[in-house]
Scaffold this active site. Structure first.
Site, PDB file in Angstrom:
ATOM      1  N   LYS A  39      12.534  14.266 -10.344  1.00  0.00           N
ATOM      2  CA  LYS A  39      13.848  14.251 -10.995  1.00  0.00           C
ATOM      3  C   LYS A  39      14.365  15.669 -11.211  1.00  0.00           C
ATOM      4  O   LYS A  39      15.513  15.989 -10.892  1.00  0.00           O
ATOM      5  CB  LYS A  39      13.748  13.502 -12.318  1.00  0.00           C
ATOM      6  CG  LYS A  39      15.081  13.230 -12.985  1.00  0.00           C
ATOM      7  CD  LYS A  39      14.878  12.319 -14.199  1.00  0.00           C
ATOM      8  CE  LYS A  39      14.393  10.956 -13.768  1.00  0.00           C
ATOM      9  NZ  LYS A  39      14.139  10.053 -14.907  1.00  0.00           N
ATOM     10  N   ARG A 108      13.999  13.184 -20.614  1.00  0.00           N
ATOM     11  CA  ARG A 108      13.596  12.181 -19.624  1.00  0.00           C
ATOM     12  C   ARG A 108      12.377  12.660 -18.850  1.00  0.00           C
ATOM     13  O   ARG A 108      12.227  13.840 -18.551  1.00  0.00           O
ATOM     14  CB  ARG A 108      14.748  11.911 -18.643  1.00  0.00           C
ATOM     15  CG  ARG A 108      16.061  11.547 -19.306  1.00  0.00           C
ATOM     16  CD  ARG A 108      17.177  11.356 -18.304  1.00  0.00           C
ATOM     17  NE  ARG A 108      17.030  10.111 -17.570  1.00  0.00           N
ATOM     18  CZ  ARG A 108      17.765   9.790 -16.492  1.00  0.00           C
ATOM     19  NH1 ARG A 108      18.645  10.661 -16.026  1.00  0.00           N
ATOM     20  NH2 ARG A 108      17.608   8.651 -15.886  1.00  0.00           N
ATOM     21  N   GLY A 117      10.576   3.315 -14.588  1.00  0.00           N
ATOM     22  CA  GLY A 117      10.380   2.612 -15.847  1.00  0.00           C
ATOM     23  C   GLY A 117       9.009   2.754 -16.464  1.00  0.00           C
ATOM     24  O   GLY A 117       8.758   2.209 -17.545  1.00  0.00           O
ATOM     25  N   MET A 119       7.412   5.577 -17.447  1.00  0.00           N
ATOM     26  CA  MET A 119       7.286   6.616 -18.481  1.00  0.00           C
ATOM     27  C   MET A 119       8.554   6.653 -19.327  1.00  0.00           C
ATOM     28  O   MET A 119       9.481   5.889 -19.099  1.00  0.00           O
ATOM     29  CB  MET A 119       6.970   7.959 -17.823  1.00  0.00           C
ATOM     30  CG  MET A 119       5.569   8.003 -17.228  1.00  0.00           C
ATOM     31  SD  MET A 119       5.176   9.581 -16.489  1.00  0.00           S
ATOM     32  CE  MET A 119       6.356   9.674 -15.149  1.00  0.00           C
ATOM     33  N   ARG A 352      17.298  10.618  -5.696  1.00  0.00           N
ATOM     34  CA  ARG A 352      15.949  10.621  -5.123  1.00  0.00           C
ATOM     35  C   ARG A 352      15.991   9.820  -3.838  1.00  0.00           C
ATOM     36  O   ARG A 352      16.914   9.019  -3.623  1.00  0.00           O
ATOM     37  CB  ARG A 352      14.938  10.003  -6.093  1.00  0.00           C
ATOM     38  CG  ARG A 352      15.238   8.566  -6.464  1.00  0.00           C
ATOM     39  CD  ARG A 352      14.360   8.077  -7.598  1.00  0.00           C
ATOM     40  NE  ARG A 352      14.785   6.755  -8.059  1.00  0.00           N
ATOM     41  CZ  ARG A 352      14.370   6.189  -9.180  1.00  0.00           C
ATOM     42  NH1 ARG A 352      13.523   6.829  -9.970  1.00  0.00           N
ATOM     43  NH2 ARG A 352      14.783   4.992  -9.540  1.00  0.00           N
ATOM     44  N   HIS A 468      15.102  -3.032 -13.333  1.00  0.00           N
ATOM     45  CA  HIS A 468      13.673  -2.694 -13.315  1.00  0.00           C
ATOM     46  C   HIS A 468      12.910  -3.627 -12.384  1.00  0.00           C
ATOM     47  O   HIS A 468      12.092  -3.193 -11.564  1.00  0.00           O
ATOM     48  CB  HIS A 468      13.114  -2.792 -14.743  1.00  0.00           C
ATOM     49  CG  HIS A 468      11.633  -2.615 -14.817  1.00  0.00           C
ATOM     50  ND1 HIS A 468      10.755  -3.685 -14.771  1.00  0.00           N
ATOM     51  CD2 HIS A 468      10.865  -1.509 -14.910  1.00  0.00           C
ATOM     52  CE1 HIS A 468       9.515  -3.229 -14.847  1.00  0.00           C
ATOM     53  NE2 HIS A 468       9.560  -1.919 -14.926  1.00  0.00           N
ATOM     54  N   SER A 799     -20.303   2.967  17.818  1.00  0.00           N
ATOM     55  CA  SER A 799     -19.254   2.261  17.101  1.00  0.00           C
ATOM     56  C   SER A 799     -19.686   2.182  15.647  1.00  0.00           C
ATOM     57  O   SER A 799     -20.762   1.653  15.342  1.00  0.00           O
ATOM     58  CB  SER A 799     -19.041   0.849  17.662  1.00  0.00           C
ATOM     59  OG  SER A 799     -18.008   0.196  16.942  1.00  0.00           O
ATOM     60  N   CYS A 867     -15.546  -0.369  14.214  1.00  0.00           N
ATOM     61  CA  CYS A 867     -15.239  -1.797  14.345  1.00  0.00           C
ATOM     62  C   CYS A 867     -15.345  -2.551  13.024  1.00  0.00           C
ATOM     63  O   CYS A 867     -15.280  -3.773  13.002  1.00  0.00           O
ATOM     64  CB  CYS A 867     -16.140  -2.452  15.391  1.00  0.00           C
ATOM     65  SG  CYS A 867     -17.896  -2.343  15.022  1.00  0.00           S
ATOM     66  N   TYR A 887     -11.223   5.423  19.307  1.00  0.00           N
ATOM     67  CA  TYR A 887     -10.488   4.168  19.102  1.00  0.00           C
ATOM     68  C   TYR A 887     -10.881   3.543  17.766  1.00  0.00           C
ATOM     69  O   TYR A 887     -11.904   3.880  17.169  1.00  0.00           O
ATOM     70  CB  TYR A 887     -10.753   3.174  20.239  1.00  0.00           C
ATOM     71  CG  TYR A 887     -12.163   2.627  20.277  1.00  0.00           C
ATOM     72  CD1 TYR A 887     -12.528   1.497  19.536  1.00  0.00           C
ATOM     73  CD2 TYR A 887     -13.142   3.221  21.069  1.00  0.00           C
ATOM     74  CE1 TYR A 887     -13.818   0.999  19.560  1.00  0.00           C
ATOM     75  CE2 TYR A 887     -14.436   2.724  21.111  1.00  0.00           C
ATOM     76  CZ  TYR A 887     -14.766   1.608  20.344  1.00  0.00           C
ATOM     77  OH  TYR A 887     -16.050   1.119  20.373  1.00  0.00           O
TER      78      TYR A 887
END
Length: 915
Positions: A39, A108, A117, A119, A352, A468, A799, A867, A887
């Site tokens: 913020k 704030r 919401g 804090m 934001r 909210h 693997s 795997c 992979y």
């Protein structure tokens, strides 16, 4: 944590030399989120852009960390705040809380990552019994002044002094009832004065002190309350849910107040530069006349659509539209904006990067590419595998015969069915008992977070897309319908009345559609997602909304496939699963569990093998199993023709193929009591007793079976080799790989490998076919990882079986611990997430990394894969990319997620290397 180490406690706080704890909005920018929070950084950025931001300053996250670590604020903080407050007062031409014309401020919270919401915020700080009179005089509006004062006492009492919020709400409701009005804006100044007196009495009775009249005391206490709110239960729960680190702390923003509750030419709102639910461009948001910002996000009064602001105040509307365009082009993303209009003057209070639904995330990413604002690599960072998984969930069947009872705002998409519950405690309790629930509320507040997490979906009768409930649900990927005004929710009587008078009691089944906003009685059938139909090859991009989503997913997946280095294979045990995996984009099979082939009709043959008393009996059983195994592999190699298929030889303990010991004992006892023949059951019971182990997953299984039961592994290897030869003769391209499970020492692998090589040579000689069958092993024991350099001498591939590796590293039995104590470990913060869900990088991950390095040091061309279930987990895929695996392998349904995350991982590492 911060660089502030070993802080020394001074007489009036903690001393940290040379650290600046307060920044004016003119001093920061959007890159300083770690220090100023999201913020504060964005308020500074908007100030730098010349946008109308009320003056103010930000107290850094570093100050919060010192406060939370030591229990005291830094010694220098008070003086720094005083200096910035003096500068703010000079700029505004008035002093905080002065009686005649008071400066008022908001305090704030603002952490690095958005926690909507969770804090605390306190507005209107500086009002007192004296200054409220001056505010009324200066504003020329007595009602406004007393409304602002009652809001301050209510917010301060609840947030700072810990007074139960319902006490204030009940008093407000009583005032409206006495006045015979339904909304607070209809209360007059005299009513609000009485309410202020009542609120102050509540504070005195509940907090044991008077509401503070000193404006600086109000501000200082509010700052500490915001710091403290970082560690509230709801904030901790939200951070665990969203995997936000707990040591970041929050910044505190002190901002000069602007007022949206000054009458019909004032108001407050929330706007999005694009629809956060769909991603479509347009005018999206909520506006509320004669209100303060908390009224909108709390959902306590239903708003009007933002588009109506054009009629209410065209000048402010046009200015807002221009600012929204500026911000989106600047941030190159969907922006979420809070604003206030004070008597026709527009002020920006926050911006934001906005939370969005999964579908919106994919659409917006491709839109921004088309607009030239971002490139493909950045588009991959704007979406996640978790969002893709959400898009693959089923949706309601629109053709089903169902009873629609209401419609609200489609706040967060999805199809949710469950029993209606009317409070968070019940939602959590029933969910833990295995019930699926829908949390039904008039509006949610931060205290409902645990219930929202437990529920399948959230339904509210108040609020809009920026309430909210909507914001938090979108962030969590929960289905949510808000503002269903025609539904009368009675939380005290635990019921909901729908149009027509029908009553939904707690426990009744309801269904909510977060894509359309529709609410239904009972359970609505579901149908496959269009995204799944796309991956299955049944749906293509077109003109309708679902097709737009499919087109966006298609393009993002193409970006990911071009970027990724990791290949993605499937865990599949039969041709049907293999073919589906191939349609989903699998590049081979990373794990074929042959034990699944021994069940069903073949169980009797396995029993005969286990019960064999002589070599001849054992050979006969193996001979009967061989053609069945060969048929399995022919089908599998056909389905995956041209792609690698890693076949794991038999892994589980043999007792799993025998009847349950208790059931078998009962059968034998009954047969004996009835003097019936039971020779076979008795032999089985003896075998079960012989094979019984206290810890079977740490006993006779895997490679140990192959060494103890002659011919078992060689039968399987022969079946693989003969199937490969048959496919080659049919002009196929089989690429079989043989994997030896549960190896703990290279000697085990060498013995099995020598036998396997001999069998393969025999099949080659018999068929005249050259077979190149790679032989490797699973690394699923700590000893195997620690001696990987030795094991690589006999293995062509590794693997990593991370399921068993996690069990053996932690000493956990997965079948037991997840149900017994994992919930407590997650709640206490010992785990951020289950180590069976996301790989434990510090423990299990360290062994994987060590084994990778040691294995490749011995054999540079060693092929490496994973795997376990982690192969389809988004966060784990990034780890496997970083440590250099070739992979990942996962269940067919998770293949698209793994492909996407592999692309994101490659894109991130390329960006990091470039920087």
């Amino acid at each position: 944590m911060s660089e502030n180490k070993d802080p020394q406690v001074a007489e009036h706080g903690t001393s940290v030399e040379g650290v600046k704890f307060v920044y004016d909005f003119t001093e920061g920018n959007k890159e300083l989120k770690d220090l100023l929070g999201g913020k504060g950084a964005n308020l500074a950025e908007m100030t730098n852009l010349g946008l109308p931001v009320p003056p103010g300053f930000t107290i850094t996250t570093e100050a919060c960390k010192v406060y939370l670590d030591s229990g005291e604020e830094p010694a220098a903080l008070r003086d720094e705040v005083s200096a910035h407050l003096d500068a703010l007062e000079q700029r505004m031409g008035k002093k905080l809380g002065q009686p005649d014309d008071p400066l008022l401020v908001s305090v704030r919270s603002g952490a690095k990552f958005s926690m909507p919401g969770m804090m605390d915020t306190v507005l209107n700080i500086g009002l007192s019994d004296k200054s409220v009179q001056g505010l009324a005089k200066q504003a020329g509006d007595e009602r406004f002044a007393w409304d602002s004062y009652r809001r301050l006492i209510q917010m301060f009492g609840k947030t700072v002094l810990g007074v139960e919020g319902e006490l204030f709400e009940d008093a407000l409701e009583a005032a409206k009832t006495a006045k015979k009005v339904t909304v607070d804006t209809e209360l007059e100044a005299a009513d609000l004065k009485k309410l202020v007196t009542k609120f102050k009495r509540i504070v005195k009775a509940e907090a044991g002190r008077d509401f503070p009249q000193d404006p600086r005391e109000q501000m200082d206490l509010a700052i500490h309350a915001v710091f403290d709110s970082w560690n509230t239960d709801r904030a901790k729960l939200y951070r665990r849910q969203e995997r936000i680190p707990g040591d970041l702390g929050t910044a505190v923003n002190v901002c000069s107040m602007v007022f949206g509750n000054l009458g019909p030419d004032s108001g407050t709102g929330v706007a999005f530069t694009r629809d956060p639910a769909s991603g479509h461009q347009g005018v999206y948001g909520d506006y509320l006349q004669n209100a303060q910002g908390e009224d909108v996000v709390a959902g306590i009064r239903n708003t009007v659509p933002l588009a109506e602001l054009e009629t209410i105040d065209k000048k402010s509307y046009d200015q807002l539209m221009q600012i929204m365009e500026t911000l989106e082009n600047h941030y190159k993303d969907l922006c979420d904006i809070e604003f206030t209009i004070e008597r026709g003057q527009l002020w920006m209070l926050q911006t934001r990067v906005g939370k969005r639904t999964a579908g919106a995330a994919f659409r917006i990413a491709t839109q921004l590419v088309d607009q030239g604002l971002i490139d493909e690599a950045e588009a991959l960072q704007r979406v996640t595998g978790a969002q893709l998984a959400q898009l693959m969930f089923p949706r309601f069947d629109e053709d089903a015969k169902v009873e629609k009872v209401g419609r609200g705002i489609a706040a967060s998409p999805g199809a949710a069915v469950g029993k209606a519950v009317f409070d968070s405690y019940t939602a959590v309790k029933w969910s833990r008992s295995g019930e699926k629930v829908i949390l039904v509320r008039r509006e949610t507040n931060p205290d409902d977070l645990d219930g929202m997490i437990a529920a399948e979906g959230i339904l509210t009768s108040r609020g809009g897309k920026t309430s909210h409930a909507a914001v938090v649900a979108r962030g969590m990927g929960k289905t949510c319908v808000c503002g269903a005004e025609e539904l009368e929710v009675d939380t005290k009587r635990r019921r909901m009345t729908v149009p027509g008078g029908h009553v939904v009691e707690e426990g009744d089944l309801i269904s909510i559609d977060g894509s359309s906003g529709k609410v239904y009685l009972g359970e609505v059938p579901v149908v496959p997602s269009p995204v799944v139909e796309y991956f299955e090859g049944w749906m293509h991009a077109g003109a309708n909304d679902a097709d737009e989503l499919v087109e966006a997913v298609h393009r993002i997946m193409a970006f990911a496939d071009r970027k990724r280095r990791l290949r993605v294979r499937a865990n599949a045990d039969n041709a049907e699963d293999a073919m589906r995996a191939r349609r989903f984009g699998a590049q081979g099979i990373g794990l074929c569990r042959t034990e699944h082939m021994f069940l069903g009709d073949r169980r009797e043959l396995v029993e005969r093998l286990i019960l064999a008393d002589t070599e001849a009996e054992r050979e006969e059983s193996l001979k009967a199993l061989l053609p069945l195994q060969k048929k399995d592999f022919v089908e599998l190699f056909s389905a995956m023709d041209g792609l690698p298929v890693t076949v794991r030889l038999l892994d589980p303990p043999l007792h799993e193929f025998l009847p349950d010991i208790t059931e078998l004992s009962v059968r034998v006892a009954l047969a004996e009591s009835r003097q019936e023949p039971h020779e076979n059951e008795l032999r089985l019971l003896q075998a079960v007793h012989r094979l019984h182990e206290q810890n079977p997953m740490l006993g006779l299984r895997g490679v140990r079976l192959g060494l103890v039961i002659p011919g078992l592994f060689t039968m399987q290897v022969r079946a693989i080799a003969e199937a490969a030869a048959e496919r080659k003769a049919a002009k196929g391209d089989p690429r079989a790989e043989i994997m030896i499970p549960l190896v703990g020492t290279v000697q085990e692998l060498e013995i099995v490998r020598e036998e396997a090589d001999q069998v393969v040579a025999e099949v080659e000689a018999a068929t005249g076919t050259s077979l190149k069958l790679a032989i490797g092993t699973m690394i699923e024991l700590p000893r195997a990882a620690l001696t990987a350099g030795q094991i690589a001498e006999a293995a062509e591939f590794f693997s990593f079986g991370t399921n068993d590796l996690t069990q053996t590293v932690w000493g956990f039995s997965r079948d037991d611990v997840e149900a017994s104590f994992f919930t407590a470990y997650l709640e206490k913060g010992i785990f951020g997430v289950s180590p069976f869900e996301t790989i434990d990088k510090d423990g299990v991950g360290s062994l994987v990394k060590l084994a990778v390095e040691a294995g490749r040091a011995t054999r540079p061309d060693l092929k490496l894969g994973v795997c376990g279930e982690h192969g389809g987990d988004p966060e784990s895929v990034h780890f496997f990319h970083e440590v250099g695996l070739d992979y990942v392998s996962c269940s067919p349904f998770r293949i698209p997620v793994a492909r996407l995350e592999a692309g994101r991982a490659a894109s991130q590492s390329a960006g990091s290397d470039h920087r």
